[in-house]
Design an enzyme around this catalytic site. Structure first.
Site, PDB file in Angstrom:
ATOM      1  N   SER A 107      -0.066  34.443   3.639  1.00  0.00           N
ATOM      2  CA  SER A 107      -0.150  35.461   4.704  1.00  0.00           C
ATOM      3  C   SER A 107       1.167  35.725   5.427  1.00  0.00           C
ATOM      4  CB  SER A 107      -1.202  35.072   5.723  1.00  0.00           C
ATOM      5  OG  SER A 107      -2.482  35.248   5.169  1.00  0.00           O
ATOM      6  N   LYS A 150       2.532  39.103   5.111  1.00  0.00           N
ATOM      7  CA  LYS A 150       1.978  40.218   5.897  1.00  0.00           C
ATOM      8  C   LYS A 150       2.947  40.730   6.959  1.00  0.00           C
ATOM      9  CE  LYS A 150      -2.642  38.401   4.955  1.00  0.00           C
ATOM     10  NZ  LYS A 150      -3.819  37.686   5.493  1.00  0.00           N
ATOM     11  N   TYR A 166      -2.251  43.211  -3.092  1.00  0.00           N
ATOM     12  CA  TYR A 166      -2.401  42.236  -1.986  1.00  0.00           C
ATOM     13  C   TYR A 166      -2.310  40.795  -2.506  1.00  0.00           C
ATOM     14  CZ  TYR A 166      -4.760  39.398   1.536  1.00  0.00           C
ATOM     15  OH  TYR A 166      -5.068  38.399   2.432  1.00  0.00           O
ATOM     16  N   TYR A 219      -4.211  33.893  13.687  1.00  0.00           N
ATOM     17  CA  TYR A 219      -5.667  34.158  13.712  1.00  0.00           C
ATOM     18  C   TYR A 219      -6.295  33.635  15.005  1.00  0.00           C
ATOM     19  CZ  TYR A 219      -3.913  34.204   9.020  1.00  0.00           C
ATOM     20  OH  TYR A 219      -3.129  34.414   7.936  1.00  0.00           O
ATOM     21  N   VAL A 241      -1.756  30.234   4.315  1.00  0.00           N
ATOM     22  CA  VAL A 241      -2.553  29.081   3.857  1.00  0.00           C
ATOM     23  C   VAL A 241      -1.827  28.207   2.830  1.00  0.00           C
ATOM     24  CG1 VAL A 241      -4.885  29.908   4.404  1.00  0.00           C
ATOM     25  CG2 VAL A 241      -3.866  30.477   2.197  1.00  0.00           C
TER      26      VAL A 241
HETATM   27  N1  GLN Z   1      -4.176  35.309   0.143  1.00  0.00           N
HETATM   28  C1  GLN Z   1      -4.868  34.607   1.188  1.00  0.00           C
HETATM   29  C2  GLN Z   1      -6.237  35.228   1.412  1.00  0.00           C
HETATM   30  O1  GLN Z   1      -6.336  36.417   1.326  1.00  0.00           O
HETATM   31  C3  GLN Z   1      -4.062  34.675   2.443  1.00  0.00           C
HETATM   32  C4  GLN Z   1      -4.740  34.001   3.612  1.00  0.00           C
HETATM   33  C5  GLN Z   1      -3.795  33.285   4.519  1.00  0.00           C
HETATM   34  O2  GLN Z   1      -2.693  32.912   4.171  1.00  0.00           O
HETATM   35  N2  GLN Z   1      -4.279  33.001   5.709  1.00  0.00           N
HETATM   36  O3  GLN Z   1      -7.204  34.555   1.649  1.00  0.00           O
END
Ligand code: GLN
Length: 313
Positions: free
Chosen positions: A68, A71, A195, A247, A265
Site C-alpha cells: 500500500s 498508493k 492495482y 487506516y 502489509v
Molecule cells: N495489495 C494489498 C491489498 O490490496 C495492499 C494492502 C495494504 O498494504 N494494506 O490487500
C-alpha cells in the site's frame, strides 16, 4: 555534510539494534500467500536528510513488497493527470475502518473515503488506467518510481502479483461494488490487474526513502532539483498521509509518531519529516491494523529522539 549527521547515524544504529533484540515482532501477513514466505526477523531503516546524506542500518538494502505504500505514488500520479477532479471519485477523510472494509461504500454510494484504503486506491488506479492499456499504465507507475528513486533496477515481483490475483476476492468485491455505482470507468479485471501489480513493486528502504524525498521538501528533490509536484500539492499529500496513511491506526500513528506516513502489509512504512528528512523502515510483522509493528515503534523512537514530530518536540 549536515551537522546533525553524526548524531543521526548513532540514533539510527541504536534504534536498529534495539529493534533486532525485541521479542515482540507482530504477525507477517498471510492473506497474500506469497508475503507469508518472508520471515519476521528482518528490520531495516534508511533516513535521508535535507542534504541528501543517507543514514541506514539493518536490512536497509533488502527489497520488500511495498504494497500500500505504492498508493502515495499512484495518488501523486493521478493528481498530476486530472488535478482536483480526482476528489470527485474519492474522498479525503479518515475511514476509521480496516484497509479492506466494504461497509462505508454502500452508504456513500461507491465513493471511497480516501485514496489509501483499498477501495480508494483501486479508484485512483482506475483514473490512471483511463485512456491506456493496463501494461502502459503499469509501466508509467513503475517508471515514476524508478525516476523518483533514481534507480532503474526497481521491478515488480510477479510472484506476489500473481499470488494476490489468485486470492484477492475482497478487492474484487470492492471493485465490482464501485463499478455498480459507476465509480470505475475501466473493466474491473484491468483495473485490479494494475492495482495488484503496483502493490507488488519491490523496493528497499533506501530506494523508498529516496522516492519520498519530494514530499519532505515542498514537492522537489533538493539534490537533483527535480520538481515533482507543487509545494501546495506536497503539503496536501502529506496531510492525507497523516490522517489516512495507517487506516484505523492513523490516529495512533499521529499520536505516537507525529509524522505523515504510509504503511503497507509487506511491513514497510514511508514517513516524512517536512523540511528535514524522508524515512523508510521495514519490519514484516504487523499489528492488528495491518501496520508494521516494529516499524511504528522505530519511527516513534526516531521522532522522539530527534524532536521531529510535526506537533512539537
Ligand atoms: N495489495 C494489498 C491489498 O490490496 C495492499 C494492502 C495494504 O498494504 N494494506 O490487500
Amino acid at each position: 555534510m549536515s551537522s546533525t549527521t553524526p548524531d543521526l547515524a548513532r540514533i539510527v544504529s541504536d534504534i536498529a539494534d534495539e529493534m533486532r533484540e525485541r521479542p515482540d515482532r507482530g504477525e507477517v501477513a498471510t492473506y497474500i500467500p506469497e508475503l507469508a514466505r518472508v520471515g519476521a526477523d528482518a528490520f531495516g531503516i534508511t533516513v535521508i536528510d535535507a542534504d541528501g546524506t543517507v543514514v541506514a542500518a539493518g536490512d536497509s538494502e533488502t527489497p520488500f513488497s511495498i504494497q500500500s505504500i505504492s498508493k502515495v505514488f499512484t495518488l501523486t500520479l493521478a493528481l498530476g493527470m486530472v488535478g482536483d477532479r480526482l476528489w470527485r471519485r474519492v474522498g479525503r477523510e479518515p475511514s476509521g475502518s480496516p484497509f479492506n472494509s466494504i461497509v462505508q461504500l454502500e452508504r456513500e454510494r461507491g465513493i471511497p473515503r480516501n485514496p489509501f484504503i483499498n477501495a480508494g486506491a483501486i479508484a485512483v488506479t482506475d483514473v490512471i488506467l483511463s485512456g491506456h492499456q493496463p501494461r502502459e499504465a503499469l509501466g508509467e507507475i513503475l517508471r515514476f518510481m524508478q525516476f523518483l528513486a533514481q534507480d532503474p533496477t526497481i521491478t515488480i515481483d510477479e510472484a506476489v502479483a500473481a499470488s494476490e490475483l489468485r486470492t484477492g476476492f475482497r478487492n474484487t468485491a470492492l471493485a465490482n461494488y464501485m463499478k455498480s455505482f459507476g465509480v470505475l470507468d475501466n473493466p474491473v479485471d484491468f483495473t485490479l490487474g494494475v492495482y495488484f501489480h503496483h502493490c507488488a513493486i519491490s523496493m528497499s528502504c533506501r530506494q523508498l526513502a529516496m522516492a519520498g524525498r519530494f514530499l519532505a521538501h515542498s514537492g522537489r528533490n533538493p539534490s537533483t532539483g527535480h520538481s515533482v509536484v507543487s509545494p501546495e500539492r506536497a503539503r496536501r499529500i502529506n496531510a492525507v498521509m497523516l490522517t489516512c496513511g495507517h487506516y484505523d491506526g492513523s490516529g495512533e500513528f499521529a499520536y505516537r509518531v507525529g509524522l505523515p506516513g504510509k504503511s503497507g502489509v509487506g511491513g514497510g512504512i514511508l514517513a516524512v519529516a517536512p523540511g528535514k528528512a524522508s524515512i523508510a523502515v521495514w519490519s514484516p510483522g504487523l499489528d492488528a491494523s495491518g501496520n508494521s509493528h516494529l516499524g511504528r515503534i522505530a519511527l516513534e523512537a526516531l521522532a522522539k529522539r530527534l524532536g521531529w514530530s510535526i506537533f512539537g518536540a
